[in-house]
Structure formats: C-alpha cells, structure tokens
Write a protein that holds these residues in place. Structure first.
Motif, PDB file in Angstrom:
ATOM      1  N   MET A 147       0.832  -1.210   0.000  1.00  0.00           N
ATOM      2  CA  MET A 147       0.000   0.000   0.000  1.00  0.00           C
ATOM      3  C   MET A 147       0.863   1.255   0.000  1.00  0.00           C
ATOM      4  N   ARG A 148       0.513   2.178  -0.864  1.00  0.00           N
ATOM      5  CA  ARG A 148       1.162   3.482  -0.872  1.00  0.00           C
ATOM      6  C   ARG A 148       0.188   4.520  -0.335  1.00  0.00           C
ATOM      7  N   THR A 149       0.700   5.448   0.427  1.00  0.00           N
ATOM      8  CA  THR A 149      -0.153   6.477   1.013  1.00  0.00           C
ATOM      9  C   THR A 149      -0.694   7.391  -0.078  1.00  0.00           C
ATOM     10  N   VAL A 150      -2.015   7.510  -0.142  1.00  0.00           N
ATOM     11  CA  VAL A 150      -2.620   8.396  -1.139  1.00  0.00           C
ATOM     12  C   VAL A 150      -2.786   9.784  -0.536  1.00  0.00           C
ATOM     13  N   LYS A 151      -2.597  10.788  -1.381  1.00  0.00           N
ATOM     14  CA  LYS A 151      -2.722  12.177  -0.946  1.00  0.00           C
ATOM     15  C   LYS A 151      -3.485  12.966  -1.992  1.00  0.00           C
ATOM     16  N   ARG A 152      -3.962  14.099  -1.575  1.00  0.00           N
ATOM     17  CA  ARG A 152      -4.594  15.006  -2.529  1.00  0.00           C
ATOM     18  C   ARG A 152      -3.507  15.735  -3.312  1.00  0.00           C
ATOM     19  N   GLU A 153      -3.905  16.292  -4.431  1.00  0.00           N
ATOM     20  CA  GLU A 153      -2.959  17.083  -5.206  1.00  0.00           C
ATOM     21  C   GLU A 153      -2.467  18.234  -4.347  1.00  0.00           C
ATOM     22  N   GLU A 154      -1.162  18.362  -4.259  1.00  0.00           N
ATOM     23  CA  GLU A 154      -0.574  19.371  -3.383  1.00  0.00           C
ATOM     24  C   GLU A 154      -0.932  20.766  -3.871  1.00  0.00           C
ATOM     25  N   ILE A 155      -1.424  21.570  -2.953  1.00  0.00           N
ATOM     26  CA  ILE A 155      -1.730  22.960  -3.278  1.00  0.00           C
ATOM     27  C   ILE A 155      -0.909  23.862  -2.373  1.00  0.00           C
ATOM     28  N   LYS A 156      -0.782  25.090  -2.765  1.00  0.00           N
ATOM     29  CA  LYS A 156      -0.002  26.034  -1.977  1.00  0.00           C
ATOM     30  C   LYS A 156      -0.593  26.153  -0.584  1.00  0.00           C
ATOM     31  N   ASN A 157       0.264  26.078   0.405  1.00  0.00           N
ATOM     32  CA  ASN A 157      -0.188  26.109   1.792  1.00  0.00           C
ATOM     33  C   ASN A 157      -0.558  27.531   2.201  1.00  0.00           C
ATOM     34  N   ASP A 158      -1.865  27.771   2.280  1.00  0.00           N
ATOM     35  CA  ASP A 158      -2.330  29.091   2.697  1.00  0.00           C
ATOM     36  C   ASP A 158      -2.786  29.090   4.152  1.00  0.00           C
ATOM     37  N   GLU A 159      -2.570  27.960   4.841  1.00  0.00           N
ATOM     38  CA  GLU A 159      -3.057  27.853   6.204  1.00  0.00           C
ATOM     39  C   GLU A 159      -2.164  28.604   7.186  1.00  0.00           C
ATOM     40  N   GLN A 160      -0.885  28.768   6.860  1.00  0.00           N
ATOM     41  CA  GLN A 160       0.021  29.457   7.757  1.00  0.00           C
ATOM     42  C   GLN A 160      -0.180  30.965   7.645  1.00  0.00           C
TER      43      GLN A 160
END
Length: 361
Positions: free
Chosen positions: A157-170
């Motif tokens: 199993m490989r860890t699935v992730k969403r398409e990386e987007i620019k981190n605007d949370e910081q």
C-alpha cells in the motif's frame, strides 16, 4: 455459548472467549445466511476454533486487541487518537469484514473513499490522510507479526494524498503587526506568553508546561522537557525526541519574564514546580486572543501561527533550515515539509558556498 433465533427469522450466536491478552470477551454475531440452527452452530464452532488459536475472525476483533495493546505502550493522548481514527475512519468499512478475506483491492477502495470524505464540509488535509492510513497499516502489520493473517494486504500500500496545493493555512505575523497587537494586551501573563511564542517559537503546549525552574533568567534560556495536553489536562512527554531542547531567549522575552516574575512575587506565593502561565482552558485562551486581535485591528491568527511567524523571523534574519529546525524542536526533514517554502535560497546558498571553495583552490 448460545444460539438464538432473531426477530428477522435468521439465527445469532453469542460466546465468551479469551483474546490473545487473556481477557474474557463476549463475541456476538448474526448473519442472514444462518437460516437454521445448524448453520449458526457451525459458525459458533468456527469462532471458538479461531479464538483457541487467538486468531480473530473479524477485523473488529483485531482492532480490539491492537488498540488494547497500544494502551499499554503509548501516551494516553496517542492511544485516544488511535481509537478515534479507528472509530471514525476504519471501523465503518472494515469492522465486520472477515480478517482473512480483506485484500489489497479492499484497501484501494477504502483509500478512494477516504479521499472523498470530509468533516463539517471540509476535506481532510494530507497530514490527516497520512495519519489515518498509517494506523490502518499498523494494525495489519501487527496482525501479521502475531500470526493472525498469512498475508498483509497493506504490504504494497502506498499512502494516497490530494494534489498538493499552496499552503495558505500558515498566517505569518510580521514584527510591525505583532507590536500593534501586543500593545493592546493588558494582561501580564498573556502578554509574556505571546512574546515567548513569537520570539522563541514554542508550541503552545510546551509554553504552558513551563515551570519556574525551567526558566534560567541569568543564562537567558528555556528548558523544554514536557508539554501540556489541553484535551486531557495533563503534562506529558514532548511531542518528539527533538522537542527536548534548550532555547536561548532574546532580551525582550527575558525582560517580559522578569516583569511577570515580579508581578507574581508581589501578589502570590509559588514554588519552582508551579506552571509559569498557570492552568488555562484552551477555549478561554482562544477567546482572549480573539478579543485582543479585534481590538488591535490586525489580521486574524491562532496561537500556532505565532510559532510559524517565529520561523519566518529566523528565515528573514538569514539563518538556515538546520539552525531553525534545531531551535523549533524539529528534525530537518519534517521541518522542510512544513517550513521549506520559507527557506527558498538554502540550495542556492549551498551552491555558492561550494563555488567559493572551488575558486579558492
């Protein structure tokens, strides 16, 4: 042992068995396919045989044993997190599945549904997705190590992730914004706390766990050896091994701490083991922070954003990622995953340094 007919016309079984840890547990099962007492009795015999070898029949039985084991080996907050992830993200899909029948195809389908899931309208971050998948993989790995399954369906199993987007949370607070904010804070405890978070980059839990003996005003250092868990209201070991550290304080923080200590000495009696910032609820702290933000008219931010901002100060001051990671209590790899965008010139600086070495030969 008991076999009974349900209101729906099929049969159910209820048996008591010993799990792999020696605990007496009750197993109850019902199945629409058990249309006769004989079929239910055969299923009951299968359950007893499997538990005589300590092999769980259903995934839920594996989860029970695994989570019970982890309760003895990890911090209470970590155990609670595992239990919550299982209840909300793993159990709905796997709890009633036969352990031996779960295949890699089932895992992939679960991962697809995980990517589509959300909480209160918000999709899960990649960090949350990784954690959920890590716990499922750990359960199957534990089952394989304890001979509960012949093959681990998560091995490939490989860890699935969403398409990386620019981190605007910081949200980064610059020095002018912080000065504008801190000027309206009229409580000496909170005022000192915010300065510690902003200029020393501590996690909120680390700051709230500080005692008077952790602070050396003469040598201008903070000793980080523990953290405060707001959920369980308890002091625990630090978040990671790298979190244990000595942090040098700038003069402005030392000055605020001196004033706070004098404030305490004029009003209270305390010993060196007392928490410097007292015991405050997270809800109260958030409410007070929001009040001062509104009063100061700066952009909205959270306690952890002061830590992010502290990293930004280090980057702007010219420190490299290794130096900043050590101060913040991170390993460099994790630090770069979170804060790498604040150090865009690190590789260029390295290349220039190597060029200078080559030219001097």
């Amino acid at each position: 042992m008991a076999v009974r007919k349900t209101k729906n016309g099929y049969y159910a079984v209820s048996v008591y068995v010993n799990d792999s840890l020696g605990n007496r547990v009750r197993i109850q099962r019902q199945n629409p396919e058990w249309t006769s007492r004989a079929k239910a009795a055969a299923a009951e015999a299968d359950i007893l045989r499997s538990f005589s070898a300590n092999i769980p029949v259903l995934f839920s039985e594996l989860a029970f044993q695994y989570i019970d084991y982890k309760k003895m080996t990890v911090k209470h907050s970590s155990w609670y997190d595992i239990q919550a992830v299982y209840d909300h993200h793993i159990a709905p899909t796997f709890s009633e599945m036969k352990l031996s029948k779960i295949t890699p195809a089932h895992i992939i389908q679960w991962q697809k549904s995980l990517l589509k899931s959300s909480y209160r309208g918000n999709t899960y971050s990649n960090a949350q997705l990784s954690k959920i998948q890590k716990y499922l993989k750990a359960m199957f790995s534990w089952a394989y190590q304890h001979d509960m399954i012949e093959k681990d369906p998560t091995k490939a199993m490989r860890t699935v992730k969403r398409e990386e987007i620019k981190n605007d949370e910081q949200v980064l607070i610059n020095p002018d914004e912080f000065k504008q904010f801190i000027e309206v804070v009229d409580n000496p405890v909170y005022k000192t706390l915010y300065n510690v978070l902003y200029y020393c980059g501590l996690r909120l839990g680390e700051a709230m766990a500080l005692t008077f003996k952790d602070i050396d005003l003469k040598n201008t250092t903070l000793k980080i050896t523990k953290t405060y868990n707001f959920k369980f209201r308890e002091i625990t070991s630090p978040k990671t091994k790298n979190s244990t550290r000595i942090v040098e304080m700038p003069d402005i923080v030392v000055s605020h701490l001196r004033e706070l200590f004098k404030h305490y000495e004029d009003r209270y009696e305390y010993d060196l083991d007392c928490p410097v910032f007292g015991i405050l609820s997270y809800r109260t702290m958030t409410r007070r922070l929001d009040e001062w933000i509104e009063l100061s008219e700066v952009k909205r931010f959270g306690h952890h954003d002061l830590r992010h901002s502290s990293v930004s100060l280090l980057a702007n001051a010219g420190f490299n990622d290794f130096q900043a990671a050590k101060r913040m209590g991170h390993d460099v790899r994790m630090f770069n995953e979170v804060y790498g965008h604040l150090f865009p010139n690190s590789q260029k600086d390295m290349a220039k340094a190597l060029d200078n070495i080559a030219k001097n030969k």
